[in-house]
Design an enzyme around this catalytic site. Structure first.
Site, PDB file in Angstrom:
ATOM      1  CB  CYS A 144      -3.490   2.112  -4.106  1.00  0.00           C
ATOM      2  SG  CYS A 144      -3.464   1.078  -2.707  1.00  0.00           S
ATOM      3  CG  ASP A 188       4.095   3.870  -0.556  1.00  0.00           C
ATOM      4  OD1 ASP A 188       3.824   2.767   0.151  1.00  0.00           O
ATOM      5  OD2 ASP A 188       3.581   4.036  -1.618  1.00  0.00           O
ATOM      6  CG  HIS A 220       0.327   3.830   0.021  1.00  0.00           C
ATOM      7  ND1 HIS A 220       0.920   3.316  -1.082  1.00  0.00           N
ATOM      8  CD2 HIS A 220      -0.901   3.371   0.076  1.00  0.00           C
ATOM      9  CE1 HIS A 220       0.123   2.403  -1.739  1.00  0.00           C
ATOM     10  NE2 HIS A 220      -1.056   2.701  -1.030  1.00  0.00           N
TER      11      HIS A 220
END
Length: 253
Positions: A144, A188, A220
């Protein structure tokens, strides 16, 4: 931009069960978690290399520790650096979480999470691995937001693996000159199809080795905080981990 800024999907996930086996360390004033491989294995194929684990906005917690332990089980000295400086985002905080405020000030108002502050932390981690552990070549995993800081720290980081990257801009991606592998989720909003395609075009243009794997049926964050009681999510998480290990086995050692 090669991926969008963090959003609510970055805060959602499942805490995994298990007992971490590494040790907590201090890198100056910054916390770290060190997972050490079996000396016999590390002394052969993995001598003088290490993985810097650059976490998501949850920092050092059960899931990241267990993953670092697994990288160590595959022969890699692995350091998680506390990129969020003791100020992780709560797991599943809800849609009202104020990301801009957290980035600018931190939860306490005096602990910002801007590039100027995080870059110093990442640099401290790479220098510590070299000076304290004798590491000569560093690979990194960035999850991330961690992916952004992986990209920003070439050549201290020579080989990279990213999963569901966020906030990585084109200049940062182009600036990473080493081999890079990316694991992406089908669903995502931070790294959607158009950003994947843009990223692929950038990497192809640079001419360096790259890999992008797309996993169906996951969102995600799947590589770190998926619901591993669900077969498809567990499979995708494990395959993304193996993707990283195989990338390092080929390009780092």
């Amino acid at each position: 931009m090669a991926s969008n800024p963090p959003g609510q999907c970055c805060t959602v996930g499942v805490k995994h069960e298990g007992t971490p086996t590494g040790e907590h360390v201090k890198i100056g004033n910054v916390a770290g978690y060190l997972a050490t491989p079996d000396p016999a294995k590390a002394a052969t194929t993995h001598k003088d290399v290490a993985i810097l684990y650059i976490p998501d906005i949850f920092g050092i917690w059960a899931n990241s520790q267990l993953m670092a332990d697994q990288f160590a089980a595959n022969g890699y000295l692995t350091l998680i650096i506390d990129m969020v400086n003791g100020d992780p985002v709560p797991l599943n905080p809800g849609p009202d979480f104020d990301f801009p405020k957290w980035f600018a000030q931190g939860s306490t108002g005096d602990n910002p999470h801007t590039k100027e502050h995080i870059d110093v932390i990442i640099k401290a981690g790479t220098e510590w691995l070299k000076s304290e552990k004798g590491v000569k070549k560093i690979g990194a995993v960035g999850y991330c937001l961690g992916a952004k800081y992986l990209a920003r720290h070439y050549p201290d980081i020579e080989v990279g693996f990213m999963a569901h990257p966020s906030y990585v801009d084109e200049e940062e991606l182009r600036g990473f000159k080493g081999p890079i592998s990316i694991a992406a989720a089908e669903t995502d909003h931070i790294f959607p199809a158009e950003k994947r395609h843009e990223t692929e075009a950038i990497l192809k243009d640079t001419g360096r080795p790259y890999q992008i794997n797309l996993f169906s049926g996951v969102n995600h964050g799947f590589a770190v905080r998926s619901d591993i009681t669900k077969k498809d999510q567990k499979f995708a998480k494990e395959q993304a981990f193996y993707q990283a290990v195989q990338w390092f086995d080929h390009y780092l050692v």
